[in-house]
Enzyme design. Structure first.
Site, mmCIF file in Angstrom:
data_model
loop_
_atom_site.group_PDB
_atom_site.id
_atom_site.type_symbol
_atom_site.label_atom_id
_atom_site.label_comp_id
_atom_site.label_asym_id
_atom_site.label_seq_id
_atom_site.Cartn_x
_atom_site.Cartn_y
_atom_site.Cartn_z
ATOM 1 N N HIS A 44 -26.034 102.916 8.820
ATOM 2 C CA HIS A 44 -26.450 103.878 9.825
ATOM 3 C C HIS A 44 -25.231 104.572 10.438
ATOM 4 O O HIS A 44 -24.106 104.130 10.307
ATOM 5 C CB HIS A 44 -27.321 103.221 10.901
ATOM 6 C CG HIS A 44 -26.654 102.085 11.621
ATOM 7 N ND1 HIS A 44 -26.543 100.817 11.085
ATOM 8 C CD2 HIS A 44 -26.062 102.021 12.835
ATOM 9 C CE1 HIS A 44 -25.923 100.027 11.945
ATOM 10 N NE2 HIS A 44 -25.606 100.734 13.013
ATOM 11 N N GLU A 51 -22.946 94.626 11.021
ATOM 12 C CA GLU A 51 -22.597 96.029 11.244
ATOM 13 C C GLU A 51 -22.395 96.649 9.875
ATOM 14 O O GLU A 51 -21.601 96.163 9.074
ATOM 15 C CB GLU A 51 -21.289 96.151 12.043
ATOM 16 C CG GLU A 51 -21.436 95.883 13.511
ATOM 17 C CD GLU A 51 -21.950 97.065 14.297
ATOM 18 O OE1 GLU A 51 -22.879 97.763 13.816
ATOM 19 O OE2 GLU A 51 -21.462 97.280 15.401
ATOM 20 N N CYS A 60 -18.152 103.272 22.062
ATOM 21 C CA CYS A 60 -18.756 103.433 20.743
ATOM 22 C C CYS A 60 -20.266 103.322 20.896
ATOM 23 O O CYS A 60 -20.761 102.716 21.837
ATOM 24 C CB CYS A 60 -18.229 102.400 19.759
ATOM 25 S SG CYS A 60 -18.197 100.730 20.385
ATOM 26 N N HIS A 71 -24.250 104.952 18.879
ATOM 27 C CA HIS A 71 -24.973 105.575 17.781
ATOM 28 C C HIS A 71 -25.539 106.905 18.270
ATOM 29 O O HIS A 71 -26.116 106.950 19.360
ATOM 30 C CB HIS A 71 -26.128 104.683 17.328
ATOM 31 C CG HIS A 71 -25.706 103.289 17.019
ATOM 32 N ND1 HIS A 71 -25.748 102.275 17.945
ATOM 33 C CD2 HIS A 71 -25.207 102.747 15.891
ATOM 34 C CE1 HIS A 71 -25.291 101.163 17.397
ATOM 35 N NE2 HIS A 71 -24.961 101.420 16.151
ATOM 36 N N HIS A 102 -29.354 96.288 12.541
ATOM 37 C CA HIS A 102 -28.289 95.289 12.578
ATOM 38 C C HIS A 102 -28.730 93.953 11.970
ATOM 39 O O HIS A 102 -27.908 93.216 11.450
ATOM 40 C CB HIS A 102 -27.780 95.112 14.013
ATOM 41 C CG HIS A 102 -26.983 96.287 14.482
ATOM 42 N ND1 HIS A 102 -27.514 97.274 15.275
ATOM 43 C CD2 HIS A 102 -25.705 96.649 14.243
ATOM 44 C CE1 HIS A 102 -26.586 98.193 15.512
ATOM 45 N NE2 HIS A 102 -25.481 97.840 14.894
ATOM 46 N N GLU A 142 -21.933 100.499 9.099
ATOM 47 C CA GLU A 142 -21.936 101.800 9.754
ATOM 48 C C GLU A 142 -21.057 102.803 9.028
ATOM 49 O O GLU A 142 -20.048 102.450 8.434
ATOM 50 C CB GLU A 142 -21.449 101.672 11.201
ATOM 51 C CG GLU A 142 -22.368 100.823 12.048
ATOM 52 C CD GLU A 142 -21.991 100.768 13.509
ATOM 53 O OE1 GLU A 142 -22.904 100.543 14.309
ATOM 54 O OE2 GLU A 142 -20.809 100.949 13.849
#
Length: 176
Positions: free
Chosen positions: A30, A110, A65, A67, A24, A112
């Site tokens: 990612h 972010e 949310c 990862h 981050h 993502e």
């Protein structure tokens, strides 16, 4: 705990691991997951992130949310985090993936490739107070009005994807 995120390329092919905070700080692309839970009345279950989260603290967002862990597929990660954050188990359906890049507070970014899942349940949340400040159910009409009036109270990724989420779920449920 030094949580690792899965770094990916534009095609979601893993290219390595990196500590979550470092990813981050550097804005490294990612893998992520986002879950949207609705009740049988069609209301969306929103989560308010803990005020002391490392970013977006106190903002409203989708049900949960996170990862995926290294070697964990996105469906398993979505189910795991739904249970860990909200104390809910539900049949989840993959909806779509999207990539986004958003600057956040504290110099964080972010970046993502987010895998979006959705489900329906009337199970009452049992929130994890180390992750979640509060929760509420909101109708589509109320949500869209609130997003227009108070967009700064919602997370960046939520604002980016919510319209697509609602449209794709509506399209899927009409065909079921």
């Amino acid at each position: 705990m030094n949580v690792q995120v899965v770094l990916v390329d534009e095609n979601d092919t893993p290219v390595g691991l990196m500590p979550k905070m470092e990813a981050h700080e550097k804005g490294a692309l990612h893998r992520a997951i986002s879950v949207f839970i609705f009740n049988t009345e069609g209301d969306l279950l929103l989560q308010q992130r803990r005020y002391d989260k490392y970013h977006s603290g106190g903002l409203w967002t989708n049900t949960c949310c996170s990862h995926p862990l290294p070697e964990e597929d996105t469906t398993r990660a979505a189910n795991r985090r739904l249970l860990e954050e909200m104390g809910i188990e539900a049949e989840l359906h993959f909806l779509f993936s999207f990539q986004y890049h958003a600057a956040l507070e504290n110099g964080l970014t972010e970046h993502e490739l987010d895998h979006v899942f959705w489900g329906i349940t009337d199970q009452k949340p049992d929130i994890n107070i180390s992750e979640v400040e509060s929760y509420k159910y909101i109708s589509r009409t109320e949500l869209l009005a609130d997003l227009t009036a108070r967009s700064e109270t919602y997370t960046e990724w939520f604002k980016i994807c919510i319209q697509d989420v609602l449209e794709k779920i509506e399209s899927q449920t009409k065909s079921l």
